[in-house]
Scaffold this motif. Structure first.
Motif, PDB file in Angstrom:
ATOM      1  N   GLY A 187       0.778  -1.230   0.000  1.00  0.00           N
ATOM      2  CA  GLY A 187       0.000   0.000   0.000  1.00  0.00           C
ATOM      3  C   GLY A 187       0.812   1.284   0.000  1.00  0.00           C
ATOM      4  O   GLY A 187       0.397   2.259   0.610  1.00  0.00           O
ATOM      5  N   CYS A 209       1.599   1.607  -5.259  1.00  0.00           N
ATOM      6  CA  CYS A 209       0.220   1.120  -5.252  1.00  0.00           C
ATOM      7  C   CYS A 209      -0.721   2.173  -5.831  1.00  0.00           C
ATOM      8  O   CYS A 209      -1.621   1.850  -6.613  1.00  0.00           O
ATOM      9  N   ILE A 255      -6.782  -3.832  -0.498  1.00  0.00           N
ATOM     10  CA  ILE A 255      -5.318  -3.845  -0.470  1.00  0.00           C
ATOM     11  C   ILE A 255      -4.853  -4.609   0.759  1.00  0.00           C
ATOM     12  O   ILE A 255      -5.462  -4.513   1.834  1.00  0.00           O
ATOM     13  N   ASP A 275      -1.614  -5.002   3.354  1.00  0.00           N
ATOM     14  CA  ASP A 275      -0.425  -4.279   3.794  1.00  0.00           C
ATOM     15  C   ASP A 275      -0.119  -4.733   5.215  1.00  0.00           C
ATOM     16  O   ASP A 275      -0.579  -5.796   5.640  1.00  0.00           O
ATOM     17  N   LYS A 277      -1.998  -0.869   9.382  1.00  0.00           N
ATOM     18  CA  LYS A 277      -2.724  -0.054   8.399  1.00  0.00           C
ATOM     19  C   LYS A 277      -4.101  -0.610   8.046  1.00  0.00           C
ATOM     20  O   LYS A 277      -4.858   0.033   7.316  1.00  0.00           O
ATOM     21  N   VAL A 278      -4.441  -1.817   8.549  1.00  0.00           N
ATOM     22  CA  VAL A 278      -5.733  -2.425   8.222  1.00  0.00           C
ATOM     23  C   VAL A 278      -6.861  -1.491   8.666  1.00  0.00           C
ATOM     24  O   VAL A 278      -6.840  -0.945   9.767  1.00  0.00           O
ATOM     25  N   LYS A 331      -7.523   3.696   4.331  1.00  0.00           N
ATOM     26  CA  LYS A 331      -7.808   3.660   2.889  1.00  0.00           C
ATOM     27  C   LYS A 331      -6.708   4.339   2.088  1.00  0.00           C
ATOM     28  O   LYS A 331      -6.046   5.253   2.576  1.00  0.00           O
ATOM     29  N   ILE A 373      -7.600  -1.020   3.116  1.00  0.00           N
ATOM     30  CA  ILE A 373      -6.627  -2.068   3.432  1.00  0.00           C
ATOM     31  C   ILE A 373      -7.389  -3.115   4.230  1.00  0.00           C
ATOM     32  O   ILE A 373      -7.853  -2.860   5.344  1.00  0.00           O
ATOM     33  N   THR A 379      -3.556  -8.467   5.687  1.00  0.00           N
ATOM     34  CA  THR A 379      -2.108  -8.549   5.494  1.00  0.00           C
ATOM     35  C   THR A 379      -1.818  -9.692   4.519  1.00  0.00           C
ATOM     36  O   THR A 379      -2.734 -10.414   4.107  1.00  0.00           O
TER      37      THR A 379
END
Length: 192
Positions: free
Chosen positions: A9, A13, A31, A33, A37-38, A41, A47, A50
């Motif tokens: 990400g 990306c 995405i 990552d 970061k989950v 956006k 996101i 992982t």
């Protein structure tokens, strides 16, 4: 449209998202990552997990694109590509509608061809490559697996770029030159 999951990400990306949106061949599911970061956006796309979630999305029938950039090393891109393949997943090939790829050229799986790139007749592009914006791959060139041809780079006819090589922005590889695997060609270089 086939659903696609992007892996990585960062800045590259964002450029990949733009190409995918323009191509209109895939629907971006989300995405993958790092865990921290989950839920955030990137350009409106969430996101959603992982790289530990790859198998889950393979089972949902998604395809993938490695959207981690590559400058110093191809290792992370290779690791992620192999993780998708080992899980039985499909890695997409993405070509900008603003790029030109000769019908006599070949582009292998996992490669992205960015805006305004040109790939001419009988050129062969390997797996998991980045053919970046405004780069030129001339006739009969061979770009082996896991290479990044940066913005504005020119690869003249019949040149060969070895695996895992980075060819910097606005550099020129003269015709018939063979670049060894894992090379790093600095931006603006002239290689004869």
């Amino acid at each position: 449209m086939e659903k696609i999951v992007l892996i990585g990400g960062g800045g590259h990306c964002k450029s990949c998202i733009d190409v995918i949106e323009q191509e209109k061949k895939f629907e971006i599911k989300g995405i993958l990552d790092v865990a921290e970061k989950v839920g955030t956006k990137i350009l409106g796309y969430e996101i959603i997990g992982t790289d530990d979630d790859i198998e889950k999305f393979v089972n949902e029938g998604c395809c993938f694109l490695i959207t981690v950039g590559q400058i110093k090393s191809a290792n992370l891109r290779i690791k992620l590509f192999e993780k998708v393949k080992n899980a039985g997943g499909k890695v997409a090939t993405v070509v900008s509608p603003r790029a030109y790829v000769s019908k006599h050229a070949s582009v292998d799986e996992g490669t992205i061809v960015m805006h305004d790139a040109l790939i001419n007749a009988d050129a062969k592009i390997g797996k998991n490559c980045i053919i970046n914006t405004k780069s030129l791959i001339e006739h009969e060139c061979i770009i082996k697996d896991n290479c990044h041809i940066a913005v504005g780079a020119v690869i003249a006819g019949e040149a060969e770029i070895g695996e895992e090589t980075f060819v910097g922005a606005n550099s020129t590889i003269v015709q018939c030159v063979k670049i060894p695997s894992k090379s790093f060609i600095k931006a603006g270089s002239l290689v004869k």
